[in-house]
Design an enzyme around this catalytic site. Sequence first.
Site, mmCIF file in Angstrom:
data_model
loop_
_atom_site.group_PDB
_atom_site.id
_atom_site.type_symbol
_atom_site.label_atom_id
_atom_site.label_comp_id
_atom_site.label_asym_id
_atom_site.label_seq_id
_atom_site.Cartn_x
_atom_site.Cartn_y
_atom_site.Cartn_z
ATOM 1 N N HIS A 320 0.946 -1.127 -0.091
ATOM 2 C CA HIS A 320 0.070 -0.109 -0.070
ATOM 3 C C HIS A 320 0.860 1.120 -0.066
ATOM 4 O O HIS A 320 1.983 1.388 0.675
ATOM 5 C CB HIS A 320 -0.830 0.076 1.227
ATOM 6 C CG HIS A 320 -1.874 0.965 1.208
ATOM 7 N ND1 HIS A 320 -1.935 2.457 1.222
ATOM 8 C CD2 HIS A 320 -3.255 0.957 1.050
ATOM 9 C CE1 HIS A 320 -3.239 2.770 1.180
ATOM 10 N NE2 HIS A 320 -3.987 2.111 0.904
ATOM 11 N N ASP A 378 -7.971 -5.177 0.119
ATOM 12 C CA ASP A 378 -8.655 -5.946 -0.853
ATOM 13 C C ASP A 378 -8.299 -7.542 -0.836
ATOM 14 O O ASP A 378 -8.737 -8.091 -1.734
ATOM 15 C CB ASP A 378 -8.090 -5.221 -2.170
ATOM 16 C CG ASP A 378 -8.439 -3.848 -2.572
ATOM 17 O OD1 ASP A 378 -9.560 -3.567 -2.198
ATOM 18 O OD2 ASP A 378 -7.721 -2.891 -2.985
HETATM 19 N N1 ACO Z 1 3.832 -7.877 -4.518
HETATM 20 C C1 ACO Z 1 5.605 -7.799 -5.069
HETATM 21 N N2 ACO Z 1 6.144 -6.841 -4.848
HETATM 22 C C2 ACO Z 1 5.827 -5.549 -4.279
HETATM 23 C C3 ACO Z 1 4.263 -5.385 -4.338
HETATM 24 C C4 ACO Z 1 3.602 -6.712 -4.468
HETATM 25 N N3 ACO Z 1 2.119 -6.732 -4.260
HETATM 26 N N4 ACO Z 1 4.045 -4.109 -4.092
HETATM 27 C C5 ACO Z 1 5.318 -3.567 -3.920
HETATM 28 N N5 ACO Z 1 6.186 -4.477 -4.281
HETATM 29 C C6 ACO Z 1 7.746 -3.972 -4.208
HETATM 30 C C7 ACO Z 1 7.977 -3.297 -5.778
HETATM 31 O O1 ACO Z 1 8.325 -4.190 -6.597
HETATM 32 C C8 ACO Z 1 8.955 -2.382 -5.203
HETATM 33 O O2 ACO Z 1 10.275 -3.078 -5.041
HETATM 34 P P1 ACO Z 1 11.546 -2.351 -5.510
HETATM 35 O O3 ACO Z 1 11.732 -1.243 -4.361
HETATM 36 O O4 ACO Z 1 12.639 -3.376 -5.210
HETATM 37 O O5 ACO Z 1 11.457 -1.736 -6.717
HETATM 38 C C9 ACO Z 1 8.609 -2.205 -3.662
HETATM 39 O O6 ACO Z 1 7.884 -3.109 -3.530
HETATM 40 C C10 ACO Z 1 7.810 -0.834 -3.466
HETATM 41 O O7 ACO Z 1 6.799 -0.723 -4.289
HETATM 42 P P2 ACO Z 1 6.024 0.468 -5.061
HETATM 43 O O8 ACO Z 1 5.193 0.187 -6.300
HETATM 44 O O9 ACO Z 1 7.257 1.614 -5.384
HETATM 45 O O10 ACO Z 1 5.252 1.053 -4.112
HETATM 46 P P3 ACO Z 1 3.991 2.152 -4.245
HETATM 47 O O11 ACO Z 1 3.683 2.454 -3.008
HETATM 48 O O12 ACO Z 1 4.078 2.851 -5.301
HETATM 49 O O13 ACO Z 1 2.808 1.061 -4.467
HETATM 50 C C11 ACO Z 1 1.046 -0.371 -4.525
HETATM 51 C C12 ACO Z 1 1.914 0.569 -3.684
HETATM 52 C C13 ACO Z 1 0.448 0.104 -5.928
HETATM 53 C C14 ACO Z 1 -0.263 -0.724 -3.748
HETATM 54 C C15 ACO Z 1 1.822 -1.886 -4.621
HETATM 55 O O14 ACO Z 1 1.859 -2.278 -3.395
HETATM 56 C C16 ACO Z 1 1.131 -2.737 -5.455
HETATM 57 O O15 ACO Z 1 0.967 -2.613 -6.724
HETATM 58 N N6 ACO Z 1 0.199 -3.719 -4.736
HETATM 59 C C17 ACO Z 1 -0.653 -4.651 -5.379
HETATM 60 C C18 ACO Z 1 -1.885 -4.065 -6.077
HETATM 61 C C19 ACO Z 1 -2.776 -3.630 -4.879
HETATM 62 O O16 ACO Z 1 -2.930 -4.656 -4.055
HETATM 63 N N7 ACO Z 1 -3.486 -2.508 -4.841
HETATM 64 C C20 ACO Z 1 -4.226 -2.217 -3.849
HETATM 65 C C21 ACO Z 1 -4.056 -1.302 -3.162
HETATM 66 S S1 ACO Z 1 -4.913 -0.867 -1.709
HETATM 67 C C22 ACO Z 1 -6.486 0.160 -2.097
HETATM 68 O O17 ACO Z 1 -6.211 0.909 -3.097
HETATM 69 C C23 ACO Z 1 -7.594 0.125 -1.620
#
Ligand code: ACO
Length: 444
Positions: A320, A378
Amino acid sequence: MSSSPATKPDNSDPAKHNAATLSIDGKEYLLPVRHGTVGPEVVDVSSLYNDTGLFTYDPGFASTASCDSELTFIDGENGILLHRGYPIDQLADRGTFLETCHLLLYGELPTVDQYADFQNRVTMHTMVHEQMNRMYAGFRRDAHPMAIMVGVVGALSAFYHDSTDITDPVQRDIAAIRMIAKMPTIAAMAFKYSIGQPFIYPRNDLDYSANFLQMCFAVPCEVYKADPTLARAMDRIFILHADHEQNASTSTVRLAGSSGANPFACISAGIACLWGPAHGGANEAALNMLSEIGTVDRIPEFVERAKDKDDPFRLMGFGHRVYKNYDPRAKIMQKSCHEVLDALGLKNDPTLQVALELERIALEDDYFVDKKLYPNIDFYSGITLRALGFPTTMFTVLFALARTVGWIAQWREMIEDPDQRIGRPRQLYTGPAEREYVPIDQRG
Ligand code: ACO
């Protein structure tokens, strides 16, 4: 904006900053620092352009507070979500959705009398104007229910002229009550239309969530009795989604409302924003992923894929932008999920087994621990909503229904803020500088 005594910020704390200094070409500018009740302080840059001729640059608003608000507070590092100071788990465990609505709209949990009055006011507004039924017939049978929601909610402004004068507090209140009351009816009608069943009218003898379930799942040829466990689970899901600070759809509602636009149209704009997969659509993606994994023995393969930098696959329902800890809503959602599946005799649902084991494995894995990736709301909501009988296309509609109270409370707070002005971000222009018009026959 004025602060109530209960939430007045403490400006006497010596550990807090009073001002920040910005140095540009050797000249120093003092920027005031403002303190909230809890949470990060903010550097007030509102006079920066007047003082320096410079704008700030923050696409995605990662470091920008867009308003003062007394409604909702999130501490992402510690996994805390408060509505008017009350932790979300207490509201979801011990309260009802309508209590949370009262809290968000009026600032306090209702007394017994206030609750009865509020419940009555909402109940008396659940029907929609009969002519609205015809609007649905204008949509194709296979229309996405969110497309219907955007259109029908915006159209409320054409039906309820006595709640569109935003300068009148009484009309603002009626608009808020109408929206909270009618949203379940409109959402259930969108569902019924999409499956080709007749619309079911609201029933005033049922509570908010039981009434919503009957409007979705009753048919005229049978007696319908809402299961209290399922109605309670529905109510909890609504509480969990009621408000979440200045997220994209809430900011959309505030921005649309800042021009003085009609409140129903502003909520419709919020619904449009919520529809996007980066916002309201992740529960569907999480459910699809759990179904794709299918069995517990395939989990390690998917966990390895999620960790592989060269593979775009991510664990949906994990991670998140704000929560760097267990999303407090996810814990309650997991509990609700168990209750619903137990009540429906689906305790051995393979998707739930995969979800529980996936969560266990990921929470012990260094990759997820180091990156602070925890289940978000979610992760369990898709399984729960599917078990309740909703198709995936309805998931975001349910989110919109619940978030309506947050949107309307935020909209009211903005309208009632004496310092409120139209929202008008600036930009860093990167297009061509001024140039001369060239007649078409002379262009190369
Ligand atoms: N699975 C695997 N790796 C992940 C995940 C995941 N679900 N989420 C983040 N990471 C990793 C990224 O690859 C990144 O790694 P790095 O630093 O080596 O490049 C690091 O964790 C940080 O991730 P970001 O994408 O930069 O974090 P951000 O805060 O931008 O993204 C997000 C948050 C979009 C929710 C992300 O965690 C994600 O894509 N999750 C899956 C989708 C999801 O569940 N969305 C619902 C959000 S809750 C809501 O909207 C109500």
